[in-house]
Design a protein around this motif. Structure first.
Motif, mmCIF file in Angstrom:
data_model
loop_
_atom_site.group_PDB
_atom_site.id
_atom_site.type_symbol
_atom_site.label_atom_id
_atom_site.label_comp_id
_atom_site.label_asym_id
_atom_site.label_seq_id
_atom_site.Cartn_x
_atom_site.Cartn_y
_atom_site.Cartn_z
ATOM 1 N N THR A 63 0.843 -1.182 0.000
ATOM 2 C CA THR A 63 0.000 0.000 0.000
ATOM 3 C C THR A 63 0.887 1.242 0.000
ATOM 4 N N THR A 64 0.270 2.385 0.112
ATOM 5 C CA THR A 64 1.031 3.633 0.179
ATOM 6 C C THR A 64 1.689 3.830 1.544
ATOM 7 N N HIS A 65 1.563 2.841 2.435
ATOM 8 C CA HIS A 65 2.176 2.929 3.757
ATOM 9 C C HIS A 65 2.995 1.706 4.152
ATOM 10 N N ALA A 66 2.625 0.517 3.653
ATOM 11 C CA ALA A 66 3.232 -0.705 4.172
ATOM 12 C C ALA A 66 3.124 -1.842 3.165
ATOM 13 N N THR A 67 3.922 -2.889 3.406
ATOM 14 C CA THR A 67 3.846 -4.120 2.627
ATOM 15 C C THR A 67 3.246 -5.212 3.509
ATOM 16 N N TYR A 68 2.353 -5.985 2.920
ATOM 17 C CA TYR A 68 1.642 -7.039 3.627
ATOM 18 C C TYR A 68 1.859 -8.390 2.949
ATOM 19 N N LEU A 69 1.775 -9.458 3.741
ATOM 20 C CA LEU A 69 1.553 -10.793 3.207
ATOM 21 C C LEU A 69 0.220 -11.256 3.773
ATOM 22 N N LEU A 70 -0.674 -11.658 2.878
ATOM 23 C CA LEU A 70 -1.990 -12.117 3.286
ATOM 24 C C LEU A 70 -2.208 -13.556 2.851
ATOM 25 N N THR A 71 -2.967 -14.287 3.632
ATOM 26 C CA THR A 71 -3.400 -15.631 3.272
ATOM 27 C C THR A 71 -4.919 -15.658 3.358
ATOM 28 N N PRO B 25 5.074 -5.620 -5.319
ATOM 29 C CA PRO B 25 6.052 -6.403 -4.561
ATOM 30 C C PRO B 25 6.533 -7.619 -5.343
ATOM 31 N N THR B 26 7.826 -7.912 -5.216
ATOM 32 C CA THR B 26 8.473 -8.976 -5.973
ATOM 33 C C THR B 26 8.893 -10.111 -5.057
ATOM 34 N N PHE B 27 8.471 -11.330 -5.397
ATOM 35 C CA PHE B 27 8.990 -12.529 -4.736
ATOM 36 C C PHE B 27 10.261 -12.971 -5.454
ATOM 37 N N PHE B 28 11.269 -13.369 -4.696
ATOM 38 C CA PHE B 28 12.488 -13.902 -5.301
ATOM 39 C C PHE B 28 13.235 -14.712 -4.259
ATOM 40 N N GLY B 29 14.309 -15.385 -4.680
ATOM 41 C CA GLY B 29 15.129 -16.103 -3.709
ATOM 42 C C GLY B 29 15.885 -17.254 -4.337
ATOM 43 N N PRO B 30 16.959 -17.697 -3.676
ATOM 44 C CA PRO B 30 17.846 -18.703 -4.260
ATOM 45 C C PRO B 30 17.387 -20.141 -4.095
ATOM 46 N N THR B 31 16.444 -20.417 -3.196
ATOM 47 C CA THR B 31 16.079 -21.814 -2.977
ATOM 48 C C THR B 31 14.854 -22.221 -3.785
ATOM 49 N N ASP B 32 13.751 -21.502 -3.613
ATOM 50 C CA ASP B 32 12.540 -21.860 -4.357
ATOM 51 C C ASP B 32 11.918 -20.672 -5.085
ATOM 52 N N GLY B 33 12.645 -19.560 -5.142
ATOM 53 C CA GLY B 33 12.143 -18.380 -5.829
ATOM 54 C C GLY B 33 11.157 -17.567 -5.031
ATOM 55 N N THR B 34 10.910 -17.958 -3.774
ATOM 56 C CA THR B 34 9.931 -17.231 -2.961
ATOM 57 C C THR B 34 10.473 -16.925 -1.567
ATOM 58 N N ASP B 35 11.782 -17.048 -1.362
ATOM 59 C CA ASP B 35 12.372 -16.830 -0.041
ATOM 60 C C ASP B 35 12.096 -15.426 0.496
ATOM 61 N N TYR B 36 12.111 -14.437 -0.424
ATOM 62 C CA TYR B 36 12.047 -13.039 -0.019
ATOM 63 C C TYR B 36 10.963 -12.288 -0.783
ATOM 64 N N VAL B 37 10.558 -11.153 -0.190
ATOM 65 C CA VAL B 37 9.697 -10.173 -0.858
ATOM 66 C C VAL B 37 10.433 -8.844 -0.822
ATOM 67 N N THR B 38 10.416 -8.111 -1.937
ATOM 68 C CA THR B 38 11.159 -6.849 -1.991
ATOM 69 C C THR B 38 10.335 -5.740 -2.632
ATOM 70 N N ILE B 39 10.589 -4.511 -2.152
ATOM 71 C CA ILE B 39 9.999 -3.293 -2.720
ATOM 72 C C ILE B 39 11.055 -2.190 -2.658
ATOM 73 N N VAL B 40 10.744 -1.041 -3.236
ATOM 74 C CA VAL B 40 11.549 0.174 -3.079
ATOM 75 C C VAL B 40 10.694 1.195 -2.338
ATOM 76 N N ASP B 41 11.252 1.827 -1.297
ATOM 77 C CA ASP B 41 10.462 2.786 -0.521
ATOM 78 C C ASP B 41 10.413 4.141 -1.231
ATOM 79 N N ASN B 42 9.933 5.171 -0.527
ATOM 80 C CA ASN B 42 9.800 6.503 -1.133
ATOM 81 C C ASN B 42 10.389 7.571 -0.215
ATOM 82 N N ALA B 43 11.481 7.234 0.485
ATOM 83 C CA ALA B 43 12.110 8.187 1.399
ATOM 84 C C ALA B 43 12.525 9.446 0.650
ATOM 85 N N ASP B 44 12.571 10.568 1.331
ATOM 86 C CA ASP B 44 12.752 11.864 0.689
ATOM 87 C C ASP B 44 14.087 12.023 -0.032
#
Length: 476
Positions: free
Chosen positions: A234-242, A276-295
């Motif tokens: 969102t414009t404030h945070a990253t979530y993982l939902l199930t 948000p991007t899933f990536f990682g060396p084991t199964d391709g989903t180890d991590y989630v990444t974004i870029v923030d909007n700091a000033d």
């Protein structure tokens, strides 16, 4: 790594140059194929449902590059390809701005058939995906989930039809619109709205379930799905939902980020521009990444998918001095690539985006690579440059190159933009960030790729949306 060391590393690679050496092959993306989506690399705007922006297909070969613009009098942000090799483009005409689906000839790129959809918001209907039956899945302006198939009649003519439809009106308010959607591993379609509603839809049972994220949090980009859950920024945070047993979304974890003090020029919302991007060396989903909007400078944020624990926060786009990215990061193996969009002259921004601060800025560009350490203890900036990508780059794990379109200044050495800027298709070495080869594809506003994503087709052609149609870039 302290900021001074990061800046020193950034200055090691400070521009895009031509080179002849073959690139070192990047780590192979192993993001799992979603059984309810089309082929990996071509099923979504960002390649797969994890939004890795990678493809297992090789781009144009080593021959002489050529390009052709198939004019559709439309901006075409989404060009996808199903298992039958037929590209499907979702476009917005310049006149009327009514979303239109085009079935394209796989050999020429010409439109074979078209279908208009109900008009919605600026970003509503931009994101779509190809399902496992080669149908385009999209939500139109009437808040209906559509599965659009392409069929040939007895005379051999192609037509596009709505093969299935499910209203989401019970979950999506009349003054809201769906901005992102993606299938999960159970066959449900997850969707997110600009107003902060996240839901699931099962069009086999006509079941729709939803939840609303905290008040004031908007969703301005698409969403990503992996076996572990659905990532939403969102414009404030990253979530993982199930999903609960009945399909109702529930929050597994939430990670806030620095959204800055205002929307920046070259950004379409006040907050992260990342799907948000899933990536990682084991199964391709180890991590989630974004870029923030700091000033003052933006940072790549990496989280563990399982827990939401922060792995690192690394400043990026330092060499270009452009603190902003509207594009989803590329993720492959342990590596992440970030393209800067600060100052990009979008002709329009979504309603409610707010004024940018400053009101405008030169297009800075910039491209950075960050690697997660092998032991997962943090991340390091590998290289950082001033390449001015005018599109969302794609990484081919088959040919080992980043593919994109560059926007050059009309006056070399400057950072301004004009209606007469030249545009170049480019292949970039992911190990160094240097341009390996490029080809002028056109001069002027008709060729503006407007930070839209390209797609490598099964025959190696690079299909890139522009403000007026779809470019088809090939090699002899």
């Amino acid at each position: 790594m302290p900021p001074a060391a990061l800046l020193a590393a950034a200055l090691l690679v400070s521009g895009a140059t031509t080179a002849d050496a073959a690139p070192a092959a990047p780590a192979t993306s192993v993001f799992p194929a979603n059984p309810y989506a089309g082929p990996p690399g071509t099923a979504t705007m960002h390649g797969d449902t994890g939004s890795s922006d990678t493809t297992p297909l090789a781009g144009p070969g080593a021959g002489r590059l050529s390009s052709k613009l198939n004019g559709l009098l439309s901006a075409c942000p989404t060009v996808l390809v199903g298992s039958d090799d037929y590209p499907v483009a979702l476009c917005t005409p310049i006149l009327g701005q009514v979303p239109t689906v085009h079935l394209l000839d796989p050999h020429s790129g010409a439109s074979l058939a078209s279908l208009t959809l109900t008009k919605g918001s600026l970003l509503g209907g931009v994101y779509a995906y190809i399902d496992h039956q080669d149908r385009l899945v999209v939500v139109d302006g009437s808040r209906s989930l559509l599965r659009i198939g392409h069929h040939r009649d007895d005379a051999g003519a192609w037509r596009l039809t709505v093969d299935k439809s499910l209203s989401l009106a019970a979950a999506v308010p009349a003054d809201d619109a769906v901005t992102g959607l993606s299938p999960d591993w159970q066959g449900r379609v997850w969707f997110a709205t600009g107003g902060g509603v996240v839901g699931t839809a099962d069009d086999t049972t006509s079941t729709v379930r939803s939840t609303r994220l905290p008040a004031g949090e908007r969703i301005a980009n698409s969403i990503s799905t992996a076996p572990q859950g659905t990532a939403v920024t969102t414009t404030h945070a990253t979530y993982l939902l199930t999903a609960a047993a009945d399909g109702t979304p529930r929050v597994s974890w939430r990670q806030p980020y620095d959204r800055g003090s205002a929307r920046k020029p070259g950004m379409l919302s006040w907050g992260s521009g990342s799907t948000p991007t899933f990536f990682g060396p084991t199964d391709g989903t180890d991590y989630v990444t974004i870029v923030d909007n700091a000033d003052s400078s933006v940072a790549l944020k990496v989280y563990r998918t399982s827990t939401g624990e922060s792995v690192c926060s690394v400043p990026v786009l330092l060499a270009s001095h452009g603190p902003g990215s509207e594009n989803s990061p590329i993720g492959a193996g342990r590596s992440v690539y970030v393209a800067g969009t600060y100052g990009y002259p979008y002709p329009a921004v979504p309603e409610g985006a707010g004024d940018s601060v400053p009101a405008s800025a030169p297009f800075a560009g910039g491209l950075s690579r960050v690697d997660v350490r092998p032991d997962g203890s943090g991340c390091d900036l590998v290289w950082d440059n001033t390449v001015r990508s005018a599109a969302v780059p794609k990484l081919s794990t088959a040919d080992g190159k980043l593919h994109t379109v560059l926007r050059d200044p009309l006056i070399p050495g400057t950072t301004g933009t004009s209606l007469l800027d030249p545009y170049r298709y480019a292949e970039i070495d992911p190990s160094t960030g240097k341009v390996l080869r490029s080809k002028l594809i056109g001069i002027g506003a008709l060729y503006d790729t407007l930070q839209m994503a390209g797609t490598v087709a099964p025959d190696g052609a690079y299909l890139q949306g522009t403000v007026t149609g779809v470019l088809r870039i090939t090699a002899d």
